[in-house]
Design an enzyme around this catalytic site. Structure first.
Site, PDB file in Angstrom:
ATOM      1  N   SER A  50      84.095  54.543  25.671  1.00 46.27           N
ATOM      2  CA  SER A  50      83.002  54.048  26.507  1.00 46.27           C
ATOM      3  C   SER A  50      82.013  53.293  25.630  1.00 46.27           C
ATOM      4  O   SER A  50      81.480  53.848  24.667  1.00 46.27           O
ATOM      5  CB  SER A  50      82.289  55.209  27.209  1.00 46.27           C
ATOM      6  N   GLY A  74      81.259  48.248  28.883  1.00 48.74           N
ATOM      7  CA  GLY A  74      82.519  48.650  29.489  1.00 48.74           C
ATOM      8  C   GLY A  74      83.349  49.585  28.647  1.00 48.74           C
ATOM      9  O   GLY A  74      82.829  50.503  27.996  1.00 48.74           O
ATOM     10  N   GLY A  92      79.199  51.891  26.980  1.00 46.34           N
ATOM     11  CA  GLY A  92      77.993  51.755  27.788  1.00 46.34           C
ATOM     12  C   GLY A  92      78.066  50.526  28.679  1.00 46.34           C
ATOM     13  O   GLY A  92      79.084  50.292  29.345  1.00 46.34           O
ATOM     14  N   GLY A 138      80.836  58.010  33.090  1.00 46.57           N
ATOM     15  CA  GLY A 138      81.994  58.236  32.228  1.00 46.57           C
ATOM     16  C   GLY A 138      83.055  59.088  32.895  1.00 46.57           C
ATOM     17  O   GLY A 138      84.261  58.884  32.685  1.00 46.57           O
ATOM     18  N   ASP A 139      82.626  60.034  33.728  1.00 40.99           N
ATOM     19  CA  ASP A 139      83.585  60.884  34.440  1.00 40.99           C
ATOM     20  C   ASP A 139      84.343  60.080  35.493  1.00 40.99           C
ATOM     21  O   ASP A 139      85.531  60.307  35.726  1.00 40.99           O
ATOM     22  CB  ASP A 139      82.850  62.069  35.076  1.00 40.99           C
TER      23      ASP A 139
END
Length: 306
Positions: free
Chosen positions: A217, A222, A219, A248-249
């Site tokens: 990730s 992407g 942020g 993120g999940d």
């Protein structure tokens, strides 16, 4: 079905205030509660995508009872949580409506005894028989061995089930050595693991440590994927304002669904980034609007990296 594991489940409570100012009293304009912990967030998104999902981990005390009540209201999610004697933790997010910024407070998890851990292992191994893929997500509660995720990865591999590992620190370091199908750190977690702050080099280094694929990730920029087939970066069309909690999940859910459906890597990444971006834009942490997701998916750019 897809199996998600949340060893440190939580009751996620979100407060919204007009403006967050230290050392003052605030009037809360809205409160929401959701079953939380990274794996439960992943399970809710997978269910929203139409994928059958079973959620396991630990739940205990009055907070754990509330988590299970709320989970029962999530269509498509089967509750396979293991009871524990300690109380499930709470997380409190305070959203400043004037800026969209979020301040997060995370309680520690309950102490897990040796007997409770043994009961969980029995439950987990039984669930693997019907699983297409497994997500191992989040922090370890007190009492769970630091090598727990490594053991769970090995059990899944022995059962022929691909694993995505999303954790940090020593749990990630040990877990990646057990050779999961994917790991999904953020940039800071990847740098801690490898000692390198250059994402492409660090991702490739992490692959050499055991993971078949490393999806990082970045942020607002992407996702970066380093795989046996190549390296790609997928990004939303612009920086999106909103609450990144749970984004993120959502990306993990998109990656898992893509794995189960046999998508190629660019399509997996486009789905994951679109889900993550739609989650940022949603008014409630960890949720997403399906129409927003579909619109964003058409605009995600995926480029190869050398």
């Amino acid at each position: 079905m897809i199996l998600t594991v949340t060893l440190n489940t939580a009751l996620d409570v979100t407060h919204r205030v007009p403006r967050l100012t230290p050392h003052t009293t605030h009037r809360v304009t809205a409160v929401t509660e959701r079953p939380g912990g990274k794996g439960l967030n992943v399970a809710r998104v997978l269910a929203a995508l139409g994928r059958p999902v079973t959620a396991t981990g630990f739940a205990g005390g009055r907070t754990g009872a509330v988590v299970r009540e709320l989970l029962a209201d999530c269509p498509g999610v089967t509750d396979a949580l293991v009871p524990c004697g300690g109380a499930t933790r709470r997380t409190l997010a305070v959203v400043d409506e004037s800026t969209g910024d979020t301040t997060q407070f995370n309680e520690p998890g309950p102490q897990i005894g040796a007997g409770e851990w043994a009961e969980f292992l029995d439950r987990y191994e039984g669930l693997l028989a019907g699983a297409e893929a497994v997500a191992l997500c989040g922090s370890l509660p007190p009492g769970v061995p630091v090598g727990a995720y490594a053991a769970l990865v090995r059990a899944a591999r022995a059962a022929g089930v691909p694993v995505l590992l999303d954790t940090s620190g020593e749990a990630l370091r040990r877990g990646i050595a057990a050779r999961p199908e994917m790991v999904k750190p953020n940039a800071a977690e990847l740098a801690e693991l490898t000692g390198s702050r250059e994402p492409v080099q660090a991702s490739r280094d992490a692959r050499r440590r055991g993971a078949h694929a490393v999806v990082t990730s970045l942020g607002p920029e992407g996702l970066l994927a380093a795989t046996a087939e190549g390296t790609w970066q997928a990004a939303p069309p612009r920086t999106l304002p909103g609450n990144p909690t749970g984004a993120g999940d959502s990306a993990v859910a998109g990656l898992l669904a893509g794995l189960v459906e046999g998508m190629d890597w660019p399509d997996r990444l486009a789905r994951a980034v679109a889900l993550s971006a739609a989650t940022v834009l949603a008014p409630v942490a960890g949720e997403f609007d399906p129409r927003t997701y579909e619109e964003l998916r058409k605009t995600v750019s995926v480029t190869g990296r050398s």
